[in-house]
Design an enzyme around this catalytic site. Structure first.
Site, mmCIF file in Angstrom:
data_model
loop_
_atom_site.group_PDB
_atom_site.id
_atom_site.type_symbol
_atom_site.label_atom_id
_atom_site.label_comp_id
_atom_site.label_asym_id
_atom_site.label_seq_id
_atom_site.Cartn_x
_atom_site.Cartn_y
_atom_site.Cartn_z
ATOM 1 N N GLU A 85 0.953 5.085 -0.138
ATOM 2 C CA GLU A 85 -0.410 4.525 -0.033
ATOM 3 C C GLU A 85 -1.433 5.653 0.048
ATOM 4 O OE1 GLU A 85 -1.116 1.390 -0.634
ATOM 5 O OE2 GLU A 85 1.040 1.160 -0.852
ATOM 6 N N TRP A 139 -2.039 6.634 -3.341
ATOM 7 C CA TRP A 139 -3.005 5.832 -4.115
ATOM 8 C C TRP A 139 -4.429 6.361 -3.899
ATOM 9 C CZ3 TRP A 139 -2.708 2.579 -8.072
ATOM 10 C CH2 TRP A 139 -1.471 2.009 -8.364
ATOM 11 N N ASN A 169 -5.794 -5.215 3.166
ATOM 12 C CA ASN A 169 -5.571 -4.918 1.742
ATOM 13 C C ASN A 169 -5.070 -6.123 0.946
ATOM 14 O OD1 ASN A 169 -5.263 -3.079 -0.593
ATOM 15 N ND2 ASN A 169 -3.091 -3.558 -0.294
ATOM 16 N N TRP A 191 -11.007 -2.063 -7.681
ATOM 17 C CA TRP A 191 -11.623 -3.203 -8.371
ATOM 18 C C TRP A 191 -11.211 -3.238 -9.837
ATOM 19 C CZ3 TRP A 191 -13.420 -7.717 -7.057
ATOM 20 C CH2 TRP A 191 -13.803 -7.921 -5.730
#
Ligand code: FAD
Length: 503
Positions: free
Chosen positions: A294, A297, A360, A401
């Site tokens: 994570e 990311w 999340n 997004w």
């Protein structure tokens, strides 16, 4: 003559400027450590109000105010002081350097295009004024240009990106905070420019809507450290599974702290690694690896932002430029206010409004709902999140997004449309999360909680729910919305010729 002689005698004694930006901490701050080695240091933060760069959203401004107070206190403990300025750094800094006696300036790098342009310009202007300019990596494990595909091109897919990043070896060990600073003052003529946190007017007053955020967070380095420790003690074991559960506190809540650099990514990495090696965090290896990925990311998002400067405004996959987004202002307002009639969506949007943060899994559900169920442009969602999230981040928000919309790098496939009812049932199995944020439904049995419109009338009455009055009817019908989205996305064929194999 005398003046010239004095100036040449001065350099060794001239103060250093430490310019804080997205690195509001004294520990593991490479620019600060180097600045302190120069002798006396003037610490500054400039609230950048230039229209050339994206203005911080309202929730982030609230966070910033608290974070600046915390940094001021931390600096004071080691003898430093933080000077607050407001304006365009491109103009302020050359003036400050001309009017003061500075020998050098230090900052940690940022990766947005307009921030890089500013730094490049300043580097040239300030060097031209005769001071030494030094910049550092204080934000990422690996700076975006240091990780590439085997052929040397930017990465488009997360897994090979993260593999290549890990092959670069362990992140460097965090630097200790300076134990003592020799603080210098701003030039006397600048006293009028130095502001208090209050004078920056970052916090809401009329009305003050920050109560929920004050309750939920402790901005600053101490709060960051507390969240990390709590996570290692209570959240890491089982993280791989539980990170999807909005009804549990199973993730680190480090995102706003990382956004503002109150804790460094190196610190997070090394403290977690120490807990793994020392056995103090009793978690299986898979949970550590999942948490590390994570953090990966976040690195990947910065990589994408650096190589795609318009990530927040321009489709990464240009096929999406032709997508027929709807323009339904009423639907957008219902989504923003948590009034869509889909409980898990509304719970998430209300959590966001109250606390400046959203889980999340729920970010993915509400994001999918906006772009697929409502067919509204992902940029509207990005913008709303930008204004309302305390962790609103130029890289993570834009990349996430685009991932949700399917227009991004390594994005969710177009046919993946989250079903808000089954997502709610699966990830909030007892309904605690929905009941907390949508209290008007709290008396409904779990069977109907995620789809109150299917409940018998008598049961709704007994639970005090009147659909259309105490809680909205669904603003779109799930099956119809799903079919409409599938048709629109399929017509675009976004996955056919794009990126999915492009390492
Ligand atoms: P943890 O699970 O504890 O993760 C640790 C850290 O890893 C996070 O603090 C964050 O820095 C990073 N991270 C975790 N997941 C992601 C991810 N998917 N992408 C990038 N970094 C990640 N995150 C932001 O920091 N700022 C944003 O503006 C943002 N906007 C988002 C918008 C959407 C539509 C979606 C789906 C996700 C967004 N995320 C954003 C990513 C993610 O939701 C948050 O980072 C995470 O929920 C923060 O909670 P945590 O710190 O407890 O995470």
């Amino acid at each position: 003559m005398t003046q010239l002689a004095t100036t040449t005698d001065l350099p060794a004694k001239r103060a250093a400027l430490m310019w804080f930006r997205d690195d509001l901490r004294i520990e593991d701050n490479p620019a600060l450590v180097q600045a302190c080695q120069e002798g006396a240091v003037v610490c500054i933060y400039i609230f950048d109000d230039s229209p050339v760069r994206r203005a911080m959203g309202a929730a982030s401004r609230w966070w910033l105010a608290q974070s600046l107070r915390a940094l001021s206190q931390d600096l004071a403990k080691i003898g430093g002081s933080l000077n607050l300025l407001k304006g365009d750094p491109a103009q302020l800094l050359p003036r400050l350097v001309k009017e003061g006696e500075f020998g050098s300036i230090f900052w940690n790098r940022r990766y947005g295009a307009s921030e890089i342009a500013l730094d490049t310009q300043l580097k040239s202007d300030l060097t031209g004024l005769g001071i030494k300019v030094s910049s550092f990596n204080g934000h990422l494990l690996n700076e975006p240009w240091t990780v590439t595909t085997k052929t040397g091109t930017p990465c488009k897919v997360f897994t090979p990106y993260w593999r290549a990043a890990r092959e670069k070896g362990e992140p460097s060990a965090p630097l200790p905070a300076p134990t003592k600073m020799a603080a210098a003052a701003l030039p006397a003529s600048w006293a009028i420019h130095a502001l208090t946190v209050e004078a920056l007017a970052l916090e809401p007053t009329k009305p003050d809507w920050s109560g929920g955020m004050r309750q939920a967070w402790q901005p600053g380095a101490a709060g960051a450290r507390a969240n990390l420790e709590r996570f290692l003690d209570e959240g890491l074991a089982g993280y791989g599974e539980n990170r999807n559960r909005p009804d549990m506190r199973a993730t680190s809540h480090l995102s706003p702290h990382l956004r503002f650099g109150e804790i460094s990514i190196n610190q997070v990495w090394h403290v977690t690694e120490a807990a793994r090696l020392g056995g103090t965090a009793k978690a299986p290896a898979d949970d550590f690896a999942k948490f590390a990925s994570e953090l990966g990311w976040r690195e990947f998002s910065n990589h994408l932002l650096f190589h795609n400067p318009d990530l927040a405004t321009k489709n990464y996959n240009p096929r999406f430029d032709a997508f027929p987004w709807d323009t339904n202002a009423k639907a957008l307002a219902a989504w923003q206010r948590g009034q869509t009639g889909y409980p898990i969506v509304d719970a998430g949007m209300r959590e966001l409004w109250a606390t400046g943060w959203m889980h999340n899994r729920v970010r993915m559900i509400v994001g999918s709902f906006l772009v697929k169920h409502l067919l509204l442009d992902w940029r509207l969602g990005e913008d709303w999140f930008w204004d309302t999230l305390v962790d609103a981040d130029p890289a993570n928000n834009a990349a996430s997004w685009q991932w949700i919309a399917g227009s991004g790098a390594d994005a969710a496939p177009y046919f993946r449309i989250f079903n808000p009812m089954t997502q709610g049932e699966k990830f909030d199995p007892k309904g605690d999360y929905v009941r907390k944020w949508v209290p008007e439904l709290s008396n409904l049995p779990i069977k109907y909680l995620n789809q109150p419109w299917t409940a018998p009338q008598g049961l709704l009455l007994a639970a005090g729910v009147t659909l259309g009055q105490s809680y909205p009817q669904p603003i779109v019908e799930h099956d119809k919305a799903r079919q409409r989205a599938l048709a629109a996305f399929k017509a675009l064929k976004p996955d056919d010729d794009f990126a999915r194999n492009g390492e």
